[in-house]
Design a protein around this motif. Structure first.
Motif, PDB file in Angstrom:
ATOM      1  N   ALA A  73      -2.949 -36.243 -70.550  1.00 19.02           N
ATOM      2  CA  ALA A  73      -3.344 -35.047 -69.790  1.00 19.02           C
ATOM      3  C   ALA A  73      -4.246 -34.190 -70.303  1.00 19.02           C
ATOM      4  O   ALA A  73      -4.996 -33.421 -69.249  1.00 19.02           O
ATOM      5  CB  ALA A  73      -2.022 -34.249 -69.182  1.00 19.02           C
ATOM      6  N   ALA A  74      -4.259 -34.091 -71.667  1.00 17.42           N
ATOM      7  CA  ALA A  74      -5.273 -33.012 -72.273  1.00 17.42           C
ATOM      8  C   ALA A  74      -6.766 -33.703 -72.423  1.00 17.42           C
ATOM      9  O   ALA A  74      -7.502 -32.683 -71.962  1.00 17.42           O
ATOM     10  CB  ALA A  74      -4.628 -32.709 -73.667  1.00 17.42           C
ATOM     11  N   CYS A  75      -6.794 -34.806 -72.641  1.00 22.54           N
ATOM     12  CA  CYS A  75      -8.224 -35.292 -72.759  1.00 22.54           C
ATOM     13  C   CYS A  75      -8.515 -36.397 -71.805  1.00 22.54           C
ATOM     14  O   CYS A  75      -9.928 -36.866 -71.510  1.00 22.54           O
ATOM     15  CB  CYS A  75      -8.676 -35.904 -74.097  1.00 22.54           C
ATOM     16  N   GLY A  76      -7.602 -36.790 -70.882  1.00 22.34           N
ATOM     17  CA  GLY A  76      -7.803 -37.819 -69.867  1.00 22.34           C
ATOM     18  C   GLY A  76      -7.964 -39.553 -70.520  1.00 22.34           C
ATOM     19  O   GLY A  76      -8.080 -40.238 -69.558  1.00 22.34           O
ATOM     20  N   THR A  77      -7.701 -39.637 -71.691  1.00 27.60           N
ATOM     21  CA  THR A  77      -7.823 -40.959 -72.201  1.00 27.60           C
ATOM     22  C   THR A  77      -6.808 -41.795 -71.541  1.00 27.60           C
ATOM     23  O   THR A  77      -5.690 -41.741 -71.581  1.00 27.60           O
ATOM     24  CB  THR A  77      -7.601 -40.936 -73.769  1.00 27.60           C
ATOM     25  N   PRO A  78      -7.276 -43.034 -70.980  1.00 27.96           N
ATOM     26  CA  PRO A  78      -6.558 -44.089 -70.428  1.00 27.96           C
ATOM     27  C   PRO A  78      -5.757 -44.500 -71.477  1.00 27.96           C
ATOM     28  O   PRO A  78      -6.384 -45.124 -72.300  1.00 27.96           O
ATOM     29  CB  PRO A  78      -7.233 -45.042 -69.516  1.00 27.96           C
ATOM     30  N   LEU A  79      -4.329 -45.008 -71.574  1.00 28.17           N
ATOM     31  CA  LEU A  79      -3.492 -45.427 -72.678  1.00 28.17           C
ATOM     32  C   LEU A  79      -2.784 -46.641 -72.287  1.00 28.17           C
ATOM     33  O   LEU A  79      -2.856 -47.724 -72.988  1.00 28.17           O
ATOM     34  CB  LEU A  79      -2.753 -44.355 -73.144  1.00 28.17           C
ATOM     35  N   THR A  80      -2.294 -46.784 -71.250  1.00 28.79           N
ATOM     36  CA  THR A  80      -1.246 -47.915 -71.039  1.00 28.79           C
ATOM     37  C   THR A  80      -1.527 -48.489 -69.466  1.00 28.79           C
ATOM     38  O   THR A  80      -1.845 -47.656 -68.578  1.00 28.79           O
ATOM     39  CB  THR A  80       0.154 -47.572 -70.958  1.00 28.79           C
ATOM     40  N   LEU A  81      -1.093 -49.785 -69.213  1.00 28.55           N
ATOM     41  CA  LEU A  81      -0.766 -50.251 -68.076  1.00 28.55           C
ATOM     42  C   LEU A  81       0.562 -50.787 -68.174  1.00 28.55           C
ATOM     43  O   LEU A  81       0.685 -51.857 -69.002  1.00 28.55           O
ATOM     44  CB  LEU A  81      -1.779 -51.232 -67.591  1.00 28.55           C
ATOM     45  N   GLU A  82       1.707 -50.466 -67.331  1.00 25.21           N
ATOM     46  CA  GLU A  82       2.888 -50.727 -67.398  1.00 25.21           C
ATOM     47  C   GLU A  82       3.414 -51.548 -66.067  1.00 25.21           C
ATOM     48  O   GLU A  82       3.568 -50.493 -65.241  1.00 25.21           O
ATOM     49  CB  GLU A  82       4.039 -49.626 -67.892  1.00 25.21           C
ATOM     50  N   ASN A  83       4.031 -52.519 -66.122  1.00 29.36           N
ATOM     51  CA  ASN A  83       4.907 -53.169 -64.974  1.00 29.36           C
ATOM     52  C   ASN A  83       6.086 -51.898 -64.751  1.00 29.36           C
ATOM     53  O   ASN A  83       6.647 -51.640 -65.739  1.00 29.36           O
ATOM     54  CB  ASN A  83       5.229 -54.454 -65.101  1.00 29.36           C
ATOM     55  N   LEU A  84       6.460 -51.492 -63.454  1.00 32.56           N
ATOM     56  CA  LEU A  84       7.580 -50.860 -63.168  1.00 32.56           C
ATOM     57  C   LEU A  84       8.701 -51.476 -63.699  1.00 32.56           C
ATOM     58  O   LEU A  84       9.619 -50.741 -63.859  1.00 32.56           O
ATOM     59  CB  LEU A  84       7.599 -50.325 -61.616  1.00 32.56           C
ATOM     60  N   ASP A  85       8.720 -52.751 -63.611  1.00 33.32           N
ATOM     61  CA  ASP A  85      10.040 -53.458 -63.875  1.00 33.32           C
ATOM     62  C   ASP A  85      10.506 -53.546 -65.579  1.00 33.32           C
ATOM     63  O   ASP A  85      11.333 -54.088 -65.928  1.00 33.32           O
ATOM     64  CB  ASP A  85      10.284 -54.488 -63.065  1.00 33.32           C
ATOM     65  N   GLY A  86       9.251 -52.987 -66.264  1.00 36.38           N
ATOM     66  CA  GLY A  86       9.421 -53.197 -67.634  1.00 36.38           C
ATOM     67  C   GLY A  86       9.108 -54.358 -68.249  1.00 36.38           C
ATOM     68  O   GLY A  86       9.234 -54.615 -69.329  1.00 36.38           O
ATOM     69  N   SER A  87       8.505 -55.580 -67.521  1.00 38.95           N
ATOM     70  CA  SER A  87       8.256 -56.807 -67.772  1.00 38.95           C
ATOM     71  C   SER A  87       7.154 -57.151 -68.641  1.00 38.95           C
ATOM     72  O   SER A  87       6.842 -58.011 -69.301  1.00 38.95           O
ATOM     73  CB  SER A  87       8.245 -57.712 -66.616  1.00 38.95           C
ATOM     74  N   LEU A  88       6.160 -56.024 -68.390  1.00 44.50           N
ATOM     75  CA  LEU A  88       4.736 -56.036 -69.143  1.00 44.50           C
ATOM     76  C   LEU A  88       4.472 -54.791 -69.421  1.00 44.50           C
ATOM     77  O   LEU A  88       4.339 -53.931 -68.507  1.00 44.50           O
ATOM     78  CB  LEU A  88       3.960 -56.627 -68.345  1.00 44.50           C
ATOM     79  N   VAL A  89       4.042 -54.683 -70.774  1.00 41.45           N
ATOM     80  CA  VAL A  89       3.289 -53.460 -71.340  1.00 41.45           C
ATOM     81  C   VAL A  89       2.049 -53.659 -71.933  1.00 41.45           C
ATOM     82  O   VAL A  89       2.093 -54.607 -72.799  1.00 41.45           O
ATOM     83  CB  VAL A  89       4.108 -52.483 -72.227  1.00 41.45           C
ATOM     84  N   GLU A  90       0.901 -52.975 -71.564  1.00 39.32           N
ATOM     85  CA  GLU A  90      -0.511 -53.089 -72.233  1.00 39.32           C
ATOM     86  C   GLU A  90      -1.074 -51.917 -72.608  1.00 39.32           C
ATOM     87  O   GLU A  90      -0.904 -50.854 -72.046  1.00 39.32           O
ATOM     88  CB  GLU A  90      -1.407 -53.767 -71.306  1.00 39.32           C
ATOM     89  N   VAL A  91      -1.567 -51.883 -73.554  1.00 40.23           N
ATOM     90  CA  VAL A  91      -2.366 -50.607 -74.168  1.00 40.23           C
ATOM     91  C   VAL A  91      -3.944 -50.795 -73.881  1.00 40.23           C
ATOM     92  O   VAL A  91      -4.270 -51.980 -74.108  1.00 40.23           O
ATOM     93  CB  VAL A  91      -2.292 -50.195 -75.619  1.00 40.23           C
ATOM     94  N   ALA A  92      -4.790 -49.833 -73.796  1.00 42.63           N
ATOM     95  CA  ALA A  92      -6.079 -49.796 -73.708  1.00 42.63           C
ATOM     96  C   ALA A  92      -6.489 -50.273 -75.219  1.00 42.63           C
ATOM     97  O   ALA A  92      -6.086 -49.598 -76.318  1.00 42.63           O
ATOM     98  CB  ALA A  92      -6.739 -48.499 -73.172  1.00 42.63           C
TER      99      ALA A  92
END
Length: 151
Positions: A73-92
């Motif tokens: 929220a401070a600098c706007g950097t996109p960090l993650t894409l996460e499935n809502l069910d927790g099955s997949l987490v990706e970082v930029a």
């Protein structure tokens, strides 16, 4: 990379820092949601296991019925894409302290990509004088991004 190496990363202002235990598939996603979320032609992402926020907590935008995107929220950097069910987490990938450890190995949603992305690597580079002028200009830029030791 040594087995005991710490895999870490964070946003550009340093407010958010993370650590992960392992990296998986590294990709670029060409879907419009990813392109817009990154403000680019595609999104470089790497699947991770064991994501732990070691400083700060990201804000989230639920970008679809199946996933949310974490950002600073401070600098706007996109960090993650996460499935809502927790099955997949990706970082930029670019938020890793050492993005070289996760070169893309696959293109996701290529059929939805912009027509010109395949030719980017073949674009001409500036001549030596233009490169020198650009380097001189860059020398006067003071970055306010969080610096890592050794940068």
């Amino acid at each position: 990379m040594p087995e005991d190496a710490v895999i870490s990363g964070g946003c550009q202002c340093g407010a958010l820092r993370y650590r992960v235990s392992t990296l998986g598939r590294s990709s670029v996603c060409h879907c419009r949601m990813c392109a817009r979320a990154f403000g680019g032609f595609y999104a470089p992402l790497v699947v991770v296991e064991g994501l732990e926020w070691v400083s700060g907590t990201p804000n989230y935008f639920q970008s679809s019925n199946v996933s949310r995107r974490g950002f600073c929220a401070a600098c706007g950097t996109p960090l993650t894409l996460e499935n809502l069910d927790g099955s997949l987490v990706e970082v930029a990938t670019g938020t890793l302290d050492d993005p070289e450890i996760a070169p893309p190995t696959v293109q996701i949603n290529r059929a939805h990509g912009l027509s010109f992305t395949d030719g980017i690597g073949g674009l001409p580079v500036p001549d030596a004088e233009a490169v020198a002028d650009n380097e001189a200009w860059n020398a006067g830029v003071v970055s306010y991004q969080r610096r890592l030791e050794g940068e």
